[in-house]
Scaffold this active site. Structure first.
Site, PDB file in Angstrom:
ATOM      1  N   HIS A 146       0.242  -0.937  -1.846  1.00 50.33           N
ATOM      2  CA  HIS A 146       0.037  -0.856  -0.394  1.00 50.33           C
ATOM      3  C   HIS A 146       1.039  -1.836   0.203  1.00 50.33           C
ATOM      4  CE1 HIS A 146      -2.449  -0.209   3.333  1.00 50.33           C
ATOM      5  NE2 HIS A 146      -1.660  -1.220   3.672  1.00 50.33           N
ATOM      6  N   ASP A 257      -3.563  10.295   0.984  1.00 47.39           N
ATOM      7  CA  ASP A 257      -4.286   9.135   1.498  1.00 47.39           C
ATOM      8  C   ASP A 257      -5.484   9.587   2.332  1.00 47.39           C
ATOM      9  OD1 ASP A 257      -4.950   6.485   1.844  1.00 47.39           O
ATOM     10  OD2 ASP A 257      -3.584   6.175   3.524  1.00 47.39           O
TER      11      ASP A 257
HETATM   12  C1  NCD Z   1      -7.855   3.608   3.532  1.00 43.52           C
HETATM   13  C2  NCD Z   1      -9.374   3.616   3.383  1.00 43.52           C
HETATM   14  O1  NCD Z   1     -10.072   3.895   4.368  1.00 43.52           O
HETATM   15  O2  NCD Z   1      -9.863   3.392   2.278  1.00 43.52           O
HETATM   16  N1  NCD Z   1      -7.537   3.664   4.927  1.00 43.52           N
HETATM   17  C3  NCD Z   1      -6.360   4.075   5.461  1.00 43.52           C
HETATM   18  O3  NCD Z   1      -6.179   3.974   6.671  1.00 43.52           O
HETATM   19  N2  NCD Z   1      -5.406   4.609   4.727  1.00 43.52           N
HETATM   20  C4  NCD Z   1      -7.295   2.412   2.858  1.00 43.52           C
HETATM   21  C5  NCD Z   1      -5.815   2.503   2.631  1.00 43.52           C
HETATM   22  O4  NCD Z   1      -5.327   3.338   1.892  1.00 43.52           O
HETATM   23  O5  NCD Z   1      -5.086   1.699   3.231  1.00 43.52           O
HETATM   24 ZN    ZN Z   2      -5.146   4.854   0.684  1.00 45.60          ZN
END
Ligand code: NCD
Ligand code: ZN
Length: 354
Positions: A146, A257
């Site tokens: 990340h 994601d």
């Molecule tokens: C993800 C989550 O909600 O688990 N949220 C996001 O905005 N992508 C966490 C992450 O992948 O950063």
């Molecule tokens: Zn994620």
């Protein structure tokens, strides 16, 4: 790839290289959506508490397969590829156990405080995680990153670009053979870094970052369902991401994601980050590739480049997309609550053939 008519697109069955499935009722609600389109997915470990050991990952995998069974599916339909959550204390032995299990395929770096459930994340990667990084490099297991600095004085829109200089370059200098996936890249700097870097570096790209710029969060008022991390960026960045995705470079591959949060937790004074895209992920990607005049590049991005980077075989089945209008539902059941999918109420041009 075979395009029998312009209205049909058949590709090797794709994989999702970045997915949040959650746990419990939420897991039951979302796993069928992914399994309908993807043969495999890399499952993010940011549960509460996070999945930090092989034992926990294997148990979580069992719960995912049980949820799949409730939907009448099994491992022939969908295989969860598990990950561990890297902490300051992850040992080299744990990495060796993970690799030997054959079920854990990567380790995820969340800088502490960067995003949802990242409080247990890494505070000092090169200071604290050297034994784990050495073991990962030796096992040939990818580190999934990340890529945002968390320093509160750094503007939220600049966090990814700064991460390259502050973390990625020193990390790759210290561990040049380590496989690194720069997850959900959102900037021109991220795309160009991955395009030009030496060594085993790749990136995933989400549908929302291919389809939207940051205006989507603010059009006519605050739109929490377009808020995710890393946050949507300017149009110049979106264009650089589209260019990377359709370039045919094996360094760029599909990672939704998809990150479900109950409607009430998104539409909230302190709304959660994350977009739910698993429902219609392939329709969203087809929309983006079609808009770029690059449908012929979708199969590489969705089905070939990911397994090549992870050292896994390509899937043997196929998935067919049909050019037929598909209106995204306004909301979906989510345990006792509901979930709003990305681009709810909008109409896409492509749907997945049943
Ligand atoms: C993800 C989550 O909600 O688990 N949220 C996001 O905005 N992508 C966490 C992450 O992948 O950063
Ligand atoms: Zn994620």
């Amino acid at each position: 790839m075979t395009t029998s008519t312009p209205a049909l697109l058949t590709i090797t069955r794709p994989d999702d290289w970045h997915l949040h499935l959650r746990d419990g009722e939420a897991l039951d609600a979302v796993v069928p959506d992914t399994a309908r389109q993807f043969a495999r997915a890399i499952i993010m470990p940011n549960l509460r508490p996070p999945v930090t050991t092989t034992e926990q990952a294997v148990a979580y995998r069992g719960r995912i397969l049980a949820a799949l069974a409730k939907a009448g599916m099994d491992e022939d339909h969908f295989q969860p590829l598990m990950t561990l959550y890297l902490t300051d204390n992850t040992s080299a032995e744990e990495i060796v156990r993970a690799s030997a299990s054959g079920l854990v395929h990567a380790v995820k770096l969340y800088p502490a405080g960067a995003t949802t459930n990242s409080a247990a994340g890494v505070t000092d990667l090169l200071g604290k995680c050297r034994p784990a990084l050495e073991a990962l490099q030796k096992q040939g297991m990818p580190l999934l990153v990340h890529g945002e600095v968390t320093d509160p004085t750094t503007d939220v829109f600049d966090r990814e670009a700064l991460f390259i200089d502050r973390v990625m370059l020193p990390l790759r200098k210290a561990f040049p053979e380590l496989k690194v996936v720069f997850e959900h890249i959102t900037t021109k700097e991220g795309a160009h870094y991955v395009r030009d870097a030496e060594g085993p570096v790749a990136a995933t790209i989400t549908p929302q970052h291919l389809l939207y710029n940051r205006n989507a969060i603010f059009t006519g008022g605050v739109r929490p369902h377009y808020y995710c991390l890393p946050i949507l960026k300017r149009e110049t960045h979106r264009l650089a991401l589209v260019e990377a995705a359709v370039s045919g470079s094996p360094r760029f591959f599909l990672g939704t994601d998809s990150a479900p949060h109950a409607r009430g937790l998104k539409e909230h004074a302190c709304g959660c980050a994350g977009c739910y895209s698993a429902l219609h992920a392939m329709s969203l990607y087809a929309q983006a590739f079609d808009a770029a005049g690059a449908l012929d590049k979708l199969e590489g991005f969705a089905s070939h480049h990911g397994p090549a980077f992870y050292g896994l075989p390509r899937n043997t089945g196929t998935l067919t997309l049909v050019r037929k209008p598909y209106t995204i539902p306004e909301e979906l059941p989510y345990g006792a609550t509901t979930l709003v999918p990305l681009a709810a109420g909008e109409t896409l041009d492509w749907r997945v053939q049943a």
